[in-house]
Scaffold this motif. Structure first.
Motif, short mmCIF file in Angstrom:
data_model
loop_
_atom_site.label_atom_id
_atom_site.label_comp_id
_atom_site.label_asym_id
_atom_site.label_seq_id
_atom_site.Cartn_x
_atom_site.Cartn_y
_atom_site.Cartn_z
N THR A 169 24.05 -6.07 0.11
CA THR A 169 23.18 -6.43 1.23
C THR A 169 21.85 -5.69 1.08
O THR A 169 21.68 -4.60 1.64
CB THR A 169 23.83 -6.06 2.58
N PRO A 170 20.93 -6.24 0.31
CA PRO A 170 19.64 -5.57 0.11
C PRO A 170 18.83 -5.53 1.39
O PRO A 170 18.96 -6.41 2.26
CB PRO A 170 18.96 -6.44 -0.95
N ARG A 171 17.99 -4.51 1.52
CA ARG A 171 17.13 -4.39 2.69
C ARG A 171 16.04 -5.45 2.67
O ARG A 171 15.47 -5.76 1.62
CB ARG A 171 16.49 -3.00 2.73
N ALA A 172 15.77 -6.02 3.82
CA ALA A 172 14.70 -7.02 3.93
C ALA A 172 13.36 -6.34 3.73
O ALA A 172 13.14 -5.22 4.21
CB ALA A 172 14.75 -7.69 5.29
N GLY B 61 4.28 4.86 2.63
CA GLY B 61 5.48 4.35 1.96
C GLY B 61 5.27 2.96 1.39
O GLY B 61 5.74 2.66 0.29
N PHE B 62 4.55 2.12 2.13
CA PHE B 62 4.31 0.75 1.67
C PHE B 62 3.30 0.71 0.53
O PHE B 62 3.58 0.14 -0.54
CB PHE B 62 3.81 -0.09 2.85
N ALA B 63 2.13 1.31 0.71
CA ALA B 63 1.09 1.27 -0.33
C ALA B 63 1.49 2.04 -1.58
O ALA B 63 1.09 1.69 -2.69
CB ALA B 63 -0.22 1.82 0.23
N GLY B 64 2.32 3.08 -1.41
CA GLY B 64 2.74 3.87 -2.57
C GLY B 64 4.03 3.39 -3.19
O GLY B 64 4.45 3.93 -4.20
N ALA B 65 4.68 2.38 -2.59
CA ALA B 65 5.96 1.86 -3.10
C ALA B 65 6.97 2.98 -3.28
O ALA B 65 7.71 3.02 -4.26
CB ALA B 65 5.75 1.09 -4.41
N PHE B 66 7.02 3.87 -2.30
CA PHE B 66 7.89 5.03 -2.41
C PHE B 66 9.32 4.71 -2.00
O PHE B 66 9.56 3.92 -1.08
CB PHE B 66 7.39 6.17 -1.51
N ARG B 67 10.26 5.33 -2.67
CA ARG B 67 11.62 5.40 -2.16
C ARG B 67 11.61 6.40 -1.01
O ARG B 67 10.78 7.31 -0.97
CB ARG B 67 12.60 5.88 -3.24
N LYS C 281 18.32 -5.14 11.92
CA LYS C 281 19.51 -4.65 11.22
C LYS C 281 19.36 -4.72 9.71
O LYS C 281 20.03 -3.99 8.98
CB LYS C 281 20.74 -5.47 11.65
N GLN C 282 18.48 -5.61 9.23
CA GLN C 282 18.30 -5.77 7.79
C GLN C 282 17.24 -4.82 7.23
O GLN C 282 17.03 -4.78 6.02
CB GLN C 282 17.88 -7.21 7.48
N LEU C 283 16.56 -4.08 8.10
CA LEU C 283 15.50 -3.19 7.66
C LEU C 283 16.03 -1.79 7.39
O LEU C 283 17.10 -1.40 7.86
CB LEU C 283 14.40 -3.13 8.73
N GLY C 284 15.26 -1.04 6.64
CA GLY C 284 15.63 0.34 6.33
C GLY C 284 14.55 1.00 5.50
O GLY C 284 13.45 0.46 5.32
N GLY C 285 14.86 2.18 5.00
CA GLY C 285 13.88 2.92 4.21
C GLY C 285 13.39 2.18 2.99
O GLY C 285 12.23 2.32 2.59
N HIS C 286 14.26 1.36 2.39
CA HIS C 286 13.87 0.64 1.17
C HIS C 286 13.01 -0.58 1.47
O HIS C 286 12.47 -1.19 0.55
CB HIS C 286 15.12 0.21 0.40
N SER C 287 12.87 -0.94 2.75
CA SER C 287 12.06 -2.11 3.11
C SER C 287 10.60 -1.94 2.72
O SER C 287 9.90 -2.93 2.47
CB SER C 287 12.17 -2.37 4.62
N LEU C 288 10.11 -0.70 2.68
CA LEU C 288 8.72 -0.46 2.32
C LEU C 288 8.50 -0.72 0.83
O LEU C 288 7.55 -1.40 0.43
CB LEU C 288 8.32 0.98 2.67
N ARG C 289 9.37 -0.18 0.00
CA ARG C 289 9.26 -0.38 -1.45
C ARG C 289 9.50 -1.85 -1.83
O ARG C 289 8.76 -2.42 -2.63
CB ARG C 289 10.25 0.53 -2.16
#
Length: 322
Positions: A80-83, A120-126, A265-273
């Motif tokens: 279940t990948p993050r959106a 997090g979004f512009a830097g594609a950070f984990r 519910k589908q969002l999370g820390g990885h949603s930015l990357r």
């Protein structure tokens, strides 16, 4: 059984036992990714003690492949990948966070969460990379914007380090250097004079109507963590924010912005990357250009994002003339 060096038959039996473990609800307790992580740990400990890793044996590989097929056939523990959060999402969430700030304590939280979202979004950070940043890892370049030194990452375990650039943007509301500056001012004020200094800073701060990224850089302690937890009374912690806290902050801000609960519910820390890669593909960026920012070593992982979140990009189905 001998733990180290372990026989491949022992490893295979262990995998099968893990795969057969179920919860009280009758669901499989462990996902295939969890078993893969455990294999990596077993291999690591064998190499550390000077033994060849038994995880490379054909029996172990065949057992793991069979477990994956069994899970897929039964539909158990699907991935279940993050959106992804795209540019429009980031801007909408940031605008709502700023509009909802009713006092100085709210503004402290808004400045931190906006920094998480835009950096997090512009830097594609984990999220692990975000929370590991210290104040000294970030410098403001007069032409490029922010230079963020990533001392270690998932694909750089030896800590050779790399630099990610986050450029100035035309709009001050979406400018990553501005978001960093506004949060850095809070961190510097708190480390210097505590909560009273933060209150003085925010009460005398100019309204958010123009760029602040060209101003004087706040004096911060280089080794102190950049992102920190915030208590309800406005006090900043001395320790770094956790990855789970980043996850919850993104969900909380999306919920406040009016996003559907099922989407939240589908969002999370990885949603930015994931959002960075997806948006870049949709905007026509090449895999090489994306990899320069994300740090991926091969284009193969990028294809996963493209298939899941941008399936029509470079897809011949758009050329059928239907």
């Amino acid at each position: 059984h001998v733990a180290v060096p372990a026989h491949p038959v022992t490893i295979a039996a262990y995998l099968i036992a893990c795969a057969d473990t179920v919860t009280e609800a009758g669901e499989r307790a462990y996902a295939p990714a969890t078993l893969a992580h455990r294999l990596a740990a077993i291999a690591h400990h064998h190499r550390q003690t000077g033994h060849p890793a038994p995880t490379g044996d054909d029996l172990v590989k065949a057992t793991m492949a069979g477990i994956r097929r069994g899970y897929a056939t039964a539909g158990d523990r699907p991935r279940t990948p993050r959106a992804p959060l795209l540019t429009a999402d980031i801007l909408a969430i940031v605008d709502k966070a700023r509009a909802n700030s009713a006092g100085w304590a709210d503004e402290v939280l808004e400045r931190r969460d906006t920094a998480i979202l835009l950096l997090g979004f512009a830097g594609a950070f984990r999220r692990s990379e975000l929370v590991a940043l210290t104040c000294g890892d970030i410098s403001l370049h007069r032409l490029d914007g922010l230079h963020i030194k990533l001392r270690k990452s998932k694909t750089d375990q030896e800590g050779r380090g790399t630099v990610r650039a986050l450029p100035f943007t035309p709009s001050h509301t979406s400018c990553p250097p501005c978001a960093w500056m506004r949060w850095a001012q809070v961190v510097a004020a708190f480390d210097t004079g505590g909560r009273p200094a933060v209150i003085r800073l925010l009460r005398s701060a100019e309204p958010l109507a123009a760029h602040v990224c060209r101003g004087t850089r706040p004096r911060m302690v280089p080794a102190s963590p950049l992102l920190r937890s915030i208590r309800k009374n406005g006090h900043l912690s001395d320790t770094a924010l956790s990855g789970a806290a980043v996850h919850h902050a993104i969900r909380r801000r999306a919920e406040s912005a009016g996003y559907d609960p099922e989407i939240v519910k589908q969002l999370g820390g990885h949603s930015l990357r994931a959002g960075f890669v997806t948006q870049a593909f949709r905007n026509g960026a090449s895999a090489h250009a994306i990899m320069r920012q994300t740090g991926h070593t091969t284009p193969a992982m990028l294809e996963v994002y493209a298939r899941e979140h941008a399936p029509l990009i470079n897809n011949a189905v758009t050329n059928l003339g239907l």
